[in-house]
Design an enzyme around this catalytic site. Sequence first.
Site, short mmCIF file in Angstrom:
data_model
loop_
_atom_site.label_atom_id
_atom_site.label_comp_id
_atom_site.label_asym_id
_atom_site.label_seq_id
_atom_site.Cartn_x
_atom_site.Cartn_y
_atom_site.Cartn_z
N PRO A 147 0.79 -1.24 0.00
CG PRO A 147 -0.05 -1.04 2.16
CD PRO A 147 0.72 -1.96 1.29
CG ASP A 169 -0.51 0.09 -11.86
OD1 ASP A 169 -0.28 0.17 -13.06
OD2 ASP A 169 -1.17 -0.82 -11.33
CE LYS A 228 -5.03 -0.35 -15.98
NZ LYS A 228 -4.83 -1.42 -15.05
N GLY A 248 0.36 -1.46 -7.22
CA GLY A 248 0.03 -1.15 -5.84
C GLY A 248 -0.66 -2.33 -5.17
N GLY A 249 -0.40 -2.51 -3.89
CA GLY A 249 -1.07 -3.57 -3.13
C GLY A 249 -0.69 -4.95 -3.60
CG ASP A 250 -2.16 -9.52 -3.92
OD1 ASP A 250 -1.26 -10.18 -3.38
OD2 ASP A 250 -2.90 -9.97 -4.83
CB ILE A 273 -6.62 -7.83 -4.34
CG1 ILE A 273 -6.49 -9.23 -3.75
CG2 ILE A 273 -7.83 -7.08 -3.74
CD1 ILE A 273 -6.52 -9.33 -2.27
CG MET A 315 -10.89 1.65 -6.83
SD MET A 315 -10.74 0.69 -8.34
CE MET A 315 -10.95 -0.98 -7.73
N GLY A 355 -3.08 5.25 2.88
CA GLY A 355 -2.70 4.47 4.05
C GLY A 355 -1.27 3.95 3.97
N1 SAH Z 1 -4.21 -4.03 -6.01
C1 SAH Z 1 -4.51 -2.99 -5.01
C2 SAH Z 1 -5.86 -2.34 -5.25
C3 SAH Z 1 -5.96 -1.58 -6.55
S1 SAH Z 1 -7.52 -0.78 -6.71
C4 SAH Z 1 -4.42 -3.61 -3.63
O1 SAH Z 1 -4.33 -4.84 -3.49
O2 SAH Z 1 -4.43 -2.86 -2.66
C5 SAH Z 1 -7.16 0.85 -6.13
C6 SAH Z 1 -7.85 1.12 -4.81
O3 SAH Z 1 -7.18 0.46 -3.74
C7 SAH Z 1 -7.84 2.58 -4.40
O4 SAH Z 1 -8.85 3.31 -5.05
C8 SAH Z 1 -8.12 2.46 -2.91
O5 SAH Z 1 -9.48 2.16 -2.67
C9 SAH Z 1 -7.31 1.22 -2.57
N2 SAH Z 1 -5.96 1.58 -2.09
C10 SAH Z 1 -4.80 1.12 -2.57
N3 SAH Z 1 -3.75 1.62 -1.89
C11 SAH Z 1 -4.27 2.42 -0.93
C12 SAH Z 1 -3.72 3.23 0.09
N4 SAH Z 1 -2.40 3.31 0.29
N5 SAH Z 1 -4.56 3.92 0.89
C13 SAH Z 1 -5.89 3.84 0.71
N6 SAH Z 1 -6.47 3.10 -0.24
C14 SAH Z 1 -5.68 2.40 -1.05
#
Ligand code: SAH
Length: 266
Positions: free
Chosen positions: A21, A44, A66, A97-99, A102, A180, A209
């Site tokens: 994140p 991204d 995106k 970002g993130g996983d 997901i 989102m 976050g």
């Molecule tokens: N693959 C990512 C999600 C991508 S969709 C994952 O696994 O986290 C993008 C959405 O993820 C954003 O609009 C928000 O809702 C959430 N998101 C991702 N990183 C975030 C962060 N650091 N703080 C808050 N929301 C986050």
Amino acid sequence: MSQAPEKETKSPCVSLVGAGPGDPDLLTVKALRLIQSADVVVYDRLVSDEIMELIPAGATRIFAGKAALHHHMKQGDINETLVNLARSGRRVVRLKGGDPFIFGRGSEEAMYLAEHGICFEIVPGITASAGCTAYAGIPLTHRGLSTGVRIVTGHVREGEELDLDWQGLADPNTTLVVYMGLTNVARISRELIAHGLPPETPAAAVQSGTTPRQRAAASTLAELPEMLEREQFKAPSLLVIGKVVSLANTLAWKIPQSSCDMEAHG
Ligand code: SAH
């Protein structure tokens, strides 16, 4: 026996890497290793500046950003770019970002690579629902408050109506996390209440976050849309709805701009 140069023996490969994140300390060891040895990184918008700084100076960076409403690079172009880069023999990291699996379209990219005979690996990352809630002091489950967690997307294509399983989601004994969700928060709040979730159910938003820019605020489910408007929450923000949100009063631990030294606190 003559040795072929390394580039010819290696089959083209792409690493689909979750960047977590935002906090670079939340990268997996594998993600860090791949980022630091990449020749080219396709990244991204959600990948934090702090993580971008870990990319070697000599590596090529390609922005495939995106945002909810404007797509900079079409998904087809991203897929094609990955295939071409891999075939050029470079070490390609697709950083998300993130996983990656997901709400990250990692599986679509992996499918395309598979169909084009490009090998790939998936490196999981800490998804926003795990990272942002942990840093905001909101446990996703808690004995007596929440027996499970559901994650959904609040995003739909422009012009379409958000159509979720409202009946199933309006469960006071589980936690609902919406990715989102800013644009459609009024509908989300309205439908959940209409399907039986109490209006006073605690709800929170966490923006950016785990980064130094993290901010979080809580309200009730009924007041969530107004609170987000008033506090001017912007993407990326995560919405959390459920009784566990109330625990943040006790569990919020993140001290802004500081990496809390646990040992110094005994
Ligand atoms: N693959 C990512 C999600 C991508 S969709 C994952 O696994 O986290 C993008 C959405 O993820 C954003 O609009 C928000 O809702 C959430 N998101 C991702 N990183 C975030 C962060 N650091 N703080 C808050 N929301 C986050």
